[in-house]
Design a protein around this motif. Structure first.
Motif, PDB file in Angstrom:
ATOM      1  N   THR A 192      -7.483 -46.687  -3.418  1.00 26.66           N
ATOM      2  CA  THR A 192      -7.687 -45.494  -3.398  1.00 26.66           C
ATOM      3  C   THR A 192      -7.257 -44.524  -2.191  1.00 26.66           C
ATOM      4  O   THR A 192      -7.657 -43.362  -2.067  1.00 26.66           O
ATOM      5  N   LEU A 193      -6.180 -45.073  -1.472  1.00 33.97           N
ATOM      6  CA  LEU A 193      -5.846 -44.545  -0.285  1.00 33.97           C
ATOM      7  C   LEU A 193      -4.901 -43.095  -0.638  1.00 33.97           C
ATOM      8  O   LEU A 193      -4.854 -42.149   0.144  1.00 33.97           O
ATOM      9  N   LEU A 194      -4.563 -42.932  -1.654  1.00 33.02           N
ATOM     10  CA  LEU A 194      -3.762 -41.511  -2.039  1.00 33.02           C
ATOM     11  C   LEU A 194      -4.675 -40.736  -2.941  1.00 33.02           C
ATOM     12  O   LEU A 194      -4.093 -39.795  -3.459  1.00 33.02           O
ATOM     13  N   LYS A 195      -6.058 -40.981  -3.060  1.00 32.71           N
ATOM     14  CA  LYS A 195      -6.886 -40.098  -3.403  1.00 32.71           C
ATOM     15  C   LYS A 195      -6.964 -38.837  -2.931  1.00 32.71           C
ATOM     16  O   LYS A 195      -7.548 -37.579  -3.283  1.00 32.71           O
ATOM     17  N   SER A 196      -6.884 -38.858  -1.311  1.00 36.94           N
ATOM     18  CA  SER A 196      -7.103 -37.608  -0.715  1.00 36.94           C
ATOM     19  C   SER A 196      -6.332 -38.000   0.507  1.00 36.94           C
ATOM     20  O   SER A 196      -6.130 -38.971   1.221  1.00 36.94           O
ATOM     21  N   PRO A 197      -5.943 -36.826   1.352  1.00 33.96           N
ATOM     22  CA  PRO A 197      -5.243 -36.922   2.803  1.00 33.96           C
ATOM     23  C   PRO A 197      -6.063 -37.668   3.759  1.00 33.96           C
ATOM     24  O   PRO A 197      -5.865 -38.542   4.549  1.00 33.96           O
ATOM     25  N   ALA A 198      -7.664 -37.374   3.552  1.00 36.28           N
ATOM     26  CA  ALA A 198      -8.320 -38.126   4.519  1.00 36.28           C
ATOM     27  C   ALA A 198      -8.445 -39.485   4.503  1.00 36.28           C
ATOM     28  O   ALA A 198      -8.440 -40.492   5.355  1.00 36.28           O
TER      29      ALA A 198
END
Length: 489
Positions: free
Chosen positions: A391-397
């Motif tokens: 899930t790390l690449l789902k959003s910059p946050a």
């Protein structure tokens, strides 16, 4: 796993209670009083820089705990998370590192509690190691009884002790800023890297700084007893780190400005008391003695919670004697774990009399605990990256707060562990590494006995429900959590 025993009492602590526990766990007054001389001995006037550069990766570790607590509610915290993401052996090492460091702290904390109490009546008595041991043991037994009485009683005691402590610290922070006389003028270079004696000197300072911050993660060990714990425990840990960082910086700067190097060296176990006398002659020292005493007693309580909840989780998983997982029928506390920790800590406390003065014991214990802290914090920082890898690449946050920052924090912790080995005293290294090595015995024994902990379901954030839509996990539901079943009950 098919554990069917009683669980801890759920939904006892709220957000405010948990923030108080996080601050108390880091013990601001105690840490400043007991560790400033050690930090000054390691880095001189660069203490503010060591605390600053350790706070950044420590926030990364706090973020790791926050993210991991959203997907696995467990009193063992990093012991469970690391075991279910990296490897069960590493998970056990993580839990064992906390158990050993917390047990060592019973000595490093009880002695100052005794000496500070004696200092209220006679300053000359404070340096008497034997008498400090007796009084410190009495305080320890009182806190043991409070922890045995349950989470509600624990947090009520904590609100009183930490509340008074923080009021006193804020008062003296203002007095120190207004103080006219100084041993040396303030210098912005105290925050620079140029003040350190090379890379190894920086690592030594960072290791001591890690001890300053240690303890905020008690919120995760209380997760099974906290309302909305998937959100609350991580948030409280982050707030706690921020509050104690500000207090540590203010008082470390004040010590640099107000006290001379000789004053710090001659009063290594009670630097804060000397600072109090300088900024408020006559009463200042005694008032700050009260703050340090309350802080020390308060953090004895939070450390007891950490070690007993960790042992409870280990006993429940059969990676340590199963009796440690028993819960008292009336108080809903792990009474066997509390009794065992109390007995072991008291034996070590009495044995410490043969090791030297209060200052000598504190110096070796702080460094040894720093080694063990860096191990289990570092492993937690790696665990969150593995748990959230999908899930790390789902959003910059997600990438920054759930991946990059915790990973950098983990690498920093491992780095200071390695670098510090060449700088610490043989006693500190023997205590730190010897304590970790002792964990190989129970780990291999219960692995061969076939504990289900060593056949874990993998912890994967992509397979869990988002934190804001997952209800509180009941204490009796941990068998399903450990079997890797969905947690949306």
């Amino acid at each position: 796993m098919s554990y069917s025993g009683r669980g801890l009492q759920a939904n006892v602590l709220g957000v405010f209670d948990t923030v108080v526990m996080a601050v108390a766990g880091s013990a601001p007054a105690y840490s400043i009083a007991a560790t400033t001389a050690v930090l000054t001995g390691a880095v001189g006037v660069a203490g503010p820089a060591a605390l600053l550069y350790c706070a950044v990766p420590m926030l990364g570790i706090a973020l790791a705990f926050s993210y991991l607590s959203r997907i696995d509610v467990n009193a063992g915290a990093s012991y469970s998370w690391v075991g279910r993401t990296l490897h069960p052996f590493l998970g056990f090492v993580s839990g064992w590192a906390l158990v050993v460091s917390a047990t060592l702290f019973m000595v490093a904390g009880s002695l100052p509690a005794g000496s500070m109490t004696l200092a209220l009546f006679d300053a000359d008595l404070a340096g008497n190691t034997a008498l400090s041991t007796v009084v410190g043991a009495a305080w320890f037994l009182v806190m043991l009884g409070v922890v045995l009485g349950g989470a509600r009683l624990t947090v009520r005691a904590q609100l009183l002790m930490s509340g008074v402590e923080l009021v006193i610290l804020v008062l003296f922070a203002v007095l120190a800023l207004l103080h006219a006389d100084s041993a040396r003028p303030f210098d912005w270079s105290w925050f620079g890297l140029g003040q350190f004696d090379g890379v190894s000197g920086f690592a030594s300072g960072a290791l001591v700084a890690a001890f300053y911050f240690w303890g905020w993660d008690v919120t995760s060990n209380l997760s099974e007893e906290t309302r909305d714990s998937r959100r609350t425990t991580g948030l409280a840990g982050l707030i706690g780190v921020g509050i104690v960082f500000l207090l540590f910086e203010v008082f470390t700067i004040a010590v640099n400005v107000v006290l001379s190097a000789r004053q710090i060296e001659d009063n290594e176990a009670n630097v804060l008391t000397v600072l109090g006398e300088e900024v408020w002659p006559g009463w200042g020292g005694k008032v700050l003695v009260v703050a340090v005493m309350l802080s020390t007693v308060a953090t004895l309580e939070t450390t007891l919670i950490q070690v007993t909840r960790s042992l409870f989780a280990m006993g429940r998983d059969r990676t340590m004697p199963a009796a440690l997982g028993r819960v008292h029928r009336t108080w809903n506390t792990p009474w066997v774990a509390i009794a065992v920790v109390g007995a072991v800590a008291l034996v070590l406390l009495v044995a410490s009399n043969a090791l030297g003065s209060v200052g000598d014991i504190l110096s070796d214990a702080v460094s040894a605990i720093g080694l063990q802290i860096s191990v289990y914090y570092g492993l937690a920082g790696l665990a969150v990256v593995v748990a959230y890898r999908r899930t790390l690449l789902k959003s910059p946050a997600h990438f920054l707060f759930g991946g990059l920052w915790p990973l950098c924090g983990a690498l920093f912790m491992f780095w200071i562990f390695v670098e510090s080995l060449g700088e610490l005293s043989p006693a500190s290294i023997a205590i730190g590494l010897g304590g970790l090595a002792a964990g190989l015995v129970p780990m291999l024994w219960y692995w061969r006995k076939g504990s289900d902990y060593y056949r874990p379901a993998r912890l994967d954030a992509s397979l869990t429900v988002p934190a804001d839509s997952v209800p509180q996990v009941p204490a009796t539901a941990h068998s399903r959590v450990h079997e890797g079943l969905p947690t949306d009950f």
